[in-house]
Design a protein around this motif. Structure first.
Motif, PDB file in Angstrom:
ATOM      1  N   ASN A 245      15.408   7.938  -1.535  1.00 32.43           N
ATOM      2  CA  ASN A 245      15.538   9.304  -1.012  1.00 32.43           C
ATOM      3  C   ASN A 245      14.537  10.274  -1.653  1.00 32.43           C
ATOM      4  N   ASP A 246      13.442   9.746  -2.145  1.00 32.08           N
ATOM      5  CA  ASP A 246      12.388  10.594  -2.719  1.00 32.08           C
ATOM      6  C   ASP A 246      11.522  11.107  -1.572  1.00 32.08           C
ATOM      7  N   PRO A 247      11.304  12.425  -1.493  1.00 35.29           N
ATOM      8  CA  PRO A 247      10.471  12.950  -0.415  1.00 35.29           C
ATOM      9  C   PRO A 247       9.130  12.212  -0.332  1.00 35.29           C
ATOM     10  N   SER A 248       8.848  11.664   0.831  1.00 38.44           N
ATOM     11  CA  SER A 248       7.612  10.891   1.002  1.00 38.44           C
ATOM     12  C   SER A 248       7.279  10.854   2.486  1.00 38.44           C
ATOM     13  N   ILE A 249       6.008  10.818   2.787  1.00 40.14           N
ATOM     14  CA  ILE A 249       5.587  10.797   4.193  1.00 40.14           C
ATOM     15  C   ILE A 249       4.959   9.452   4.517  1.00 40.14           C
ATOM     16  N   VAL A 250       5.546   8.757   5.472  1.00 36.71           N
ATOM     17  CA  VAL A 250       5.017   7.461   5.889  1.00 36.71           C
ATOM     18  C   VAL A 250       4.076   7.691   7.068  1.00 36.71           C
TER      19      VAL A 250
ATOM     20  N   GLY B 101       0.841  -1.194   0.000  1.00 43.16           N
ATOM     21  CA  GLY B 101       0.000   0.000   0.000  1.00 43.16           C
ATOM     22  C   GLY B 101       0.874   1.243   0.000  1.00 43.16           C
ATOM     23  N   ARG B 102       0.248   2.383   0.169  1.00 43.76           N
ATOM     24  CA  ARG B 102       0.999   3.654   0.142  1.00 43.76           C
ATOM     25  C   ARG B 102       2.058   3.711   1.236  1.00 43.76           C
ATOM     26  N   LYS B 103       1.735   3.155   2.418  1.00 41.75           N
ATOM     27  CA  LYS B 103       2.691   3.243   3.520  1.00 41.75           C
ATOM     28  C   LYS B 103       3.986   2.500   3.157  1.00 41.75           C
ATOM     29  N   THR B 104       3.854   1.257   2.735  1.00 42.10           N
ATOM     30  CA  THR B 104       5.041   0.478   2.361  1.00 42.10           C
ATOM     31  C   THR B 104       5.763   1.136   1.190  1.00 42.10           C
ATOM     32  N   ALA B 105       5.003   1.594   0.209  1.00 35.75           N
ATOM     33  CA  ALA B 105       5.611   2.240  -0.963  1.00 35.75           C
ATOM     34  C   ALA B 105       6.402   3.477  -0.534  1.00 35.75           C
ATOM     35  N   ASN B 106       5.864   4.238   0.395  1.00 30.79           N
ATOM     36  CA  ASN B 106       6.565   5.448   0.844  1.00 30.79           C
ATOM     37  C   ASN B 106       7.803   5.120   1.678  1.00 30.79           C
ATOM     38  N   VAL B 107       7.757   4.013   2.415  1.00 31.50           N
ATOM     39  CA  VAL B 107       8.969   3.570   3.139  1.00 31.50           C
ATOM     40  C   VAL B 107      10.085   3.316   2.128  1.00 31.50           C
ATOM     41  N   ILE B 108       9.748   2.624   1.055  1.00 33.65           N
ATOM     42  CA  ILE B 108      10.747   2.301   0.025  1.00 33.65           C
ATOM     43  C   ILE B 108      11.249   3.576  -0.657  1.00 33.65           C
TER      44      ILE B 108
ATOM     45  N   LYS C 263       0.256   9.117  12.768  1.00 33.67           N
ATOM     46  CA  LYS C 263      -1.165   9.484  12.779  1.00 33.67           C
ATOM     47  C   LYS C 263      -1.562  10.080  14.139  1.00 33.67           C
ATOM     48  N   ARG C 264      -1.221   9.369  15.196  1.00 31.51           N
ATOM     49  CA  ARG C 264      -1.616   9.806  16.549  1.00 31.51           C
ATOM     50  C   ARG C 264      -0.983  11.160  16.915  1.00 31.51           C
ATOM     51  N   ILE C 265       0.323  11.272  16.672  1.00 33.74           N
ATOM     52  CA  ILE C 265       1.040  12.465  17.138  1.00 33.74           C
ATOM     53  C   ILE C 265       0.755  13.672  16.242  1.00 33.74           C
ATOM     54  N   SER C 266       0.540  13.439  14.966  1.00 32.87           N
ATOM     55  CA  SER C 266       0.188  14.557  14.082  1.00 32.87           C
ATOM     56  C   SER C 266      -1.140  15.171  14.519  1.00 32.87           C
TER      57      SER C 266
ATOM     58  N   VAL D  46      -4.285   7.892   4.443  1.00 33.22           N
ATOM     59  CA  VAL D  46      -3.993   8.555   3.166  1.00 33.22           C
ATOM     60  C   VAL D  46      -4.349  10.037   3.263  1.00 33.22           C
ATOM     61  N   LYS D  47      -5.475  10.349   3.933  1.00 29.30           N
ATOM     62  CA  LYS D  47      -5.848  11.757   4.117  1.00 29.30           C
ATOM     63  C   LYS D  47      -4.825  12.463   5.014  1.00 29.30           C
ATOM     64  N   VAL D  48      -4.353  11.763   6.044  1.00 28.99           N
ATOM     65  CA  VAL D  48      -3.321  12.349   6.922  1.00 28.99           C
ATOM     66  C   VAL D  48      -2.075  12.651   6.093  1.00 28.99           C
ATOM     67  N   GLU D  49      -1.693  11.704   5.246  1.00 25.78           N
ATOM     68  CA  GLU D  49      -0.497  11.901   4.408  1.00 25.78           C
ATOM     69  C   GLU D  49      -0.642  13.161   3.546  1.00 25.78           C
ATOM     70  N   PHE D  50      -1.787  13.321   2.914  1.00 15.34           N
ATOM     71  CA  PHE D  50      -1.981  14.487   2.042  1.00 15.34           C
ATOM     72  C   PHE D  50      -2.016  15.788   2.844  1.00 15.34           C
ATOM     73  N   GLU D  51      -2.583  15.739   4.037  1.00 14.79           N
ATOM     74  CA  GLU D  51      -2.585  16.948   4.881  1.00 14.79           C
ATOM     75  C   GLU D  51      -1.158  17.317   5.280  1.00 14.79           C
ATOM     76  N   LEU D  52      -0.392  16.311   5.682  1.00 19.31           N
ATOM     77  CA  LEU D  52       0.986  16.570   6.105  1.00 19.31           C
ATOM     78  C   LEU D  52       1.836  17.101   4.942  1.00 19.31           C
ATOM     79  N   MET D  53       1.541  16.608   3.745  1.00 23.44           N
ATOM     80  CA  MET D  53       2.293  17.105   2.579  1.00 23.44           C
ATOM     81  C   MET D  53       2.052  18.603   2.375  1.00 23.44           C
ATOM     82  N   LYS D  54       0.861  19.060   2.773  1.00 24.00           N
ATOM     83  CA  LYS D  54       0.558  20.500   2.626  1.00 24.00           C
ATOM     84  C   LYS D  54       1.255  21.312   3.720  1.00 24.00           C
ATOM     85  N   VAL D  55       1.358  20.737   4.911  1.00 26.96           N
ATOM     86  CA  VAL D  55       1.843  21.479   6.086  1.00 26.96           C
ATOM     87  C   VAL D  55       3.371  21.473   6.201  1.00 26.96           C
TER      88      VAL D  55
END
Ligand code: SF4
Length: 217
Positions: free
Chosen positions: A131-136, A118-125, A142-145, A157-166
């Protein structure tokens, strides 16, 4: 980036440095991919115990692609959900051998087409290997954000997109590394060590006074 976000990131940098590290032991992209698949609902420490022998037994993607499903299930059993994980590892290894000559692709769209990825594993890779900017977004992120007021979303996935904006891009990979450490050492899901926290001024729950009533769940 807002002043508040910069202050939080500066404090994280100061506390945890800007060094990259990966908690899952691996020597190549394929091993990190498999270790990340095994880490679902399992601790990194347990995964590292299992992969120590696993990567000796299956030294490359070809070996995983030719593994016996039942035997592989037993090899990874202690990581939990082993029927699904073994099926996905086998399917993923077969696709990598057939389509990518046993290599792990870099593109997010290609990665998420692999069985069990999924996106999480893909972003880890993407982050750790290429070294491609990515948020896991894992359980800590999720909890701390949410506690830091970066998001109110539940869906990763929504958290990831929000964090990408912030967050600024140069902090996307680092944020995950730092927050995992923070979540393991101080900001636990239950009974976080708020008295030792360096981010209390920015914590929405602390401000809301939940700390006093111990309602951190
Ligand atoms: Fe976590 Fe407590 Fe710090 Fe808030 S004050 S970020 S809940 S440790």
């Amino acid at each position: 980036m807002t002043k508040r976000t910069k202050e939080i990131l500066d404090l994280l940098d100061k506390k945890y440095t800007r060094d990259y590290k990966c908690y899952l032991n691996h020597e190549n992209p394929g091993q990190l991919l498999i270790a990340t698949m095994l880490s679902a609902q399992c601790t990194d420490a347990r995964v590292n115990i299992v992969t120590k022998d696993l990567f000796k037994k299956y030294p490359d993607m070809n070996a995983f692609a030719n593994a016996d499903l039942k035997e592989l299930e037993q090899d990874i059993k202690t990581t939990g959900f082993y029927h699904n994980k073994a099926k996905n590892i086998l399917g993923c290894a077969k696709m990598l051998v057939e389509k990518y000559d046993g290599e792990v692709p870099r593109d997010l769209d290609d990665l998420v087409k692999l069985p069990g990825v999924g996106r999480k594993t893909a972003n880890v890779i993407r982050g750790n290997i290429f070294n491609d900017p990515s948020i896991v977004v894992d359980t800590h992120v999720k909890r701390i954000s949410k506690r830091l007021g970066f998001t109110k979303e539940e869906d990763p996935v929504k958290v990831e997109f929000e964090l990408m904006k912030v967050l600024p891009k140069d902090h996307w990979i680092l944020y995950n590394i730092q927050i995992i450490t923070f979540g393991r050492e101080i900001c636990f899901a239950r009974n976080p060590k708020c008295s030792e926290c360096f981010l209390t001024d920015y914590c929405t729950e602390h401000k809301a006074g939940k700390k006093k009533s111990g309602k951190h769940v």
